[in-house]
Design a protein around this motif. Structure first.
Motif, PDB file in Angstrom:
ATOM      1  N   ALA A 186       3.042  -2.772   1.453  1.00  0.00           N
ATOM      2  CA  ALA A 186       1.680  -2.972   2.444  1.00  0.00           C
ATOM      3  C   ALA A 186       1.926  -2.106   3.743  1.00  0.00           C
ATOM      4  N   ARG A 187       0.811  -1.581   4.326  1.00  0.00           N
ATOM      5  CA  ARG A 187       0.962  -1.113   5.739  1.00  0.00           C
ATOM      6  C   ARG A 187       0.403  -2.104   6.499  1.00  0.00           C
ATOM      7  N   ARG A 188       1.308  -2.505   7.800  1.00  0.00           N
ATOM      8  CA  ARG A 188       0.785  -3.681   8.666  1.00  0.00           C
ATOM      9  C   ARG A 188       0.442  -2.878   9.928  1.00  0.00           C
ATOM     10  N   LEU A 247      -4.176  -5.666  10.644  1.00  0.00           N
ATOM     11  CA  LEU A 247      -4.612  -5.190   9.460  1.00  0.00           C
ATOM     12  C   LEU A 247      -3.524  -4.883   8.526  1.00  0.00           C
ATOM     13  N   VAL A 256      -3.038  -3.533   4.719  1.00  0.00           N
ATOM     14  CA  VAL A 256      -3.407  -2.753   3.673  1.00  0.00           C
ATOM     15  C   VAL A 256      -2.669  -2.472   2.506  1.00  0.00           C
ATOM     16  N   GLY A 303      -5.587  -0.242  -2.005  1.00  0.00           N
ATOM     17  CA  GLY A 303      -6.908  -0.170  -1.013  1.00  0.00           C
ATOM     18  C   GLY A 303      -7.466  -1.387  -0.583  1.00  0.00           C
ATOM     19  N   ALA A 310      -7.524  -4.701   1.522  1.00  0.00           N
ATOM     20  CA  ALA A 310      -7.040  -4.683   2.801  1.00  0.00           C
ATOM     21  C   ALA A 310      -7.756  -6.071   3.727  1.00  0.00           C
ATOM     22  N   GLY A 369     -11.563   3.606  10.665  1.00  0.00           N
ATOM     23  CA  GLY A 369     -10.502   4.231  10.217  1.00  0.00           C
ATOM     24  C   GLY A 369     -10.704   5.618  10.747  1.00  0.00           C
ATOM     25  N   LEU A 428     -15.047   0.949   8.100  1.00  0.00           N
ATOM     26  CA  LEU A 428     -14.410   0.335   7.053  1.00  0.00           C
ATOM     27  C   LEU A 428     -15.140  -0.951   6.760  1.00  0.00           C
ATOM     28  N   THR A 444     -12.036  -3.284   1.612  1.00  0.00           N
ATOM     29  CA  THR A 444     -11.368  -2.238   0.758  1.00  0.00           C
ATOM     30  C   THR A 444     -11.595  -0.988   1.401  1.00  0.00           C
ATOM     31  N   VAL A 445     -10.236  -0.178   1.304  1.00  0.00           N
ATOM     32  CA  VAL A 445     -10.267   1.126   1.852  1.00  0.00           C
ATOM     33  C   VAL A 445     -10.046   2.129   0.951  1.00  0.00           C
ATOM     34  N   PRO A 492      -7.749   4.322  -0.642  1.00  0.00           N
ATOM     35  CA  PRO A 492      -6.366   4.515  -0.588  1.00  0.00           C
ATOM     36  C   PRO A 492      -5.723   5.947  -0.633  1.00  0.00           C
TER      37      PRO A 492
END
Length: 183
Positions: free
Chosen positions: A83-85, A99, A101, A105, A107, A127, A136, A149-150, A152
């Motif tokens: 995950a991206r934090r 956030l 992610v 996708g 999030a 974003g 977003l 949902t983003v 990806p």
């Protein structure tokens, strides 16, 4: 024409007693029916109020359960090594929100310190994609944890939160109240 009923006193004793009972019954039946109807209406009103109160309690429990499940999902996502934090900080560089992610996708926006807005406003998450802000999602006037949902494949590197009119906007109209970048 209908014949008039003979006076009770001229009737034989059993018939006179029967006539008196009928008169007594008619004399009390009307008021008794009104009392019974009023009591029934009161009981129905009390039950209607109780059903409404129970419905509100059930709705509150449903919301609390859903929020608890959403919080658990956000915590699990935050622990995912893939995950991206992203820390979203306010102008004083205090963490306002986080956030998370996932590569899929999915999030999660987790509010840390954003104050509640009036109902006429909402927080909106943006974003930056190829230097342009892309909405977003709307976070509501007092967000807690919000699932989003983003895309990806967009690979946004910068994010911002603005306070916008309720219903959101296509492009940001306000200065970000929190912003952050993928590190």
């Amino acid at each position: 024409a209908a014949a008039l009923a003979p006076p009770v006193s001229s009737l034989p004793a059993p018939a006179a007693a029967s006539a008196r009972r009928r008169r007594w019954r008619w004399r009390w039946q009307g008021p008794l029916a009104a009392v019974v109807a009023a009591a029934a209406a009161t009981v129905i009103a009390v039950l209607a109020v109780q059903v409404t109160q129970l419905t509100h309690r059930i709705d509150a429990l449903d919301r609390a359960g859903a929020q608890r499940g959403l919080t658990q999902a956000a915590q699990a996502a935050a622990l995912d090594p893939a995950a991206r934090r992203i820390r979203l900080a306010d102008s004083a560089r205090h963490t306002a929100a986080t956030l998370v992610v996932l590569p899929s996708g999915a999030a999660f926006f987790v509010n840390g310190a954003l104050a509640a807005l009036p109902p006429s406003e909402t927080y909106q998450l943006w974003g930056m994609v190829r230097g342009r802000p892309v909405s977003l999602g709307l976070l509501g006037p007092h967000p807690a944890t919000v699932a989003l949902t983003v895309n990806p494949s967009a690979h946004e590197q910068r994010f911002a939160v603005t306070a916008e009119p309720a219903g959101g906007v296509v492009q940001p109209t306000a200065t970000p109240v929190a912003a952050g970048a993928v590190t």
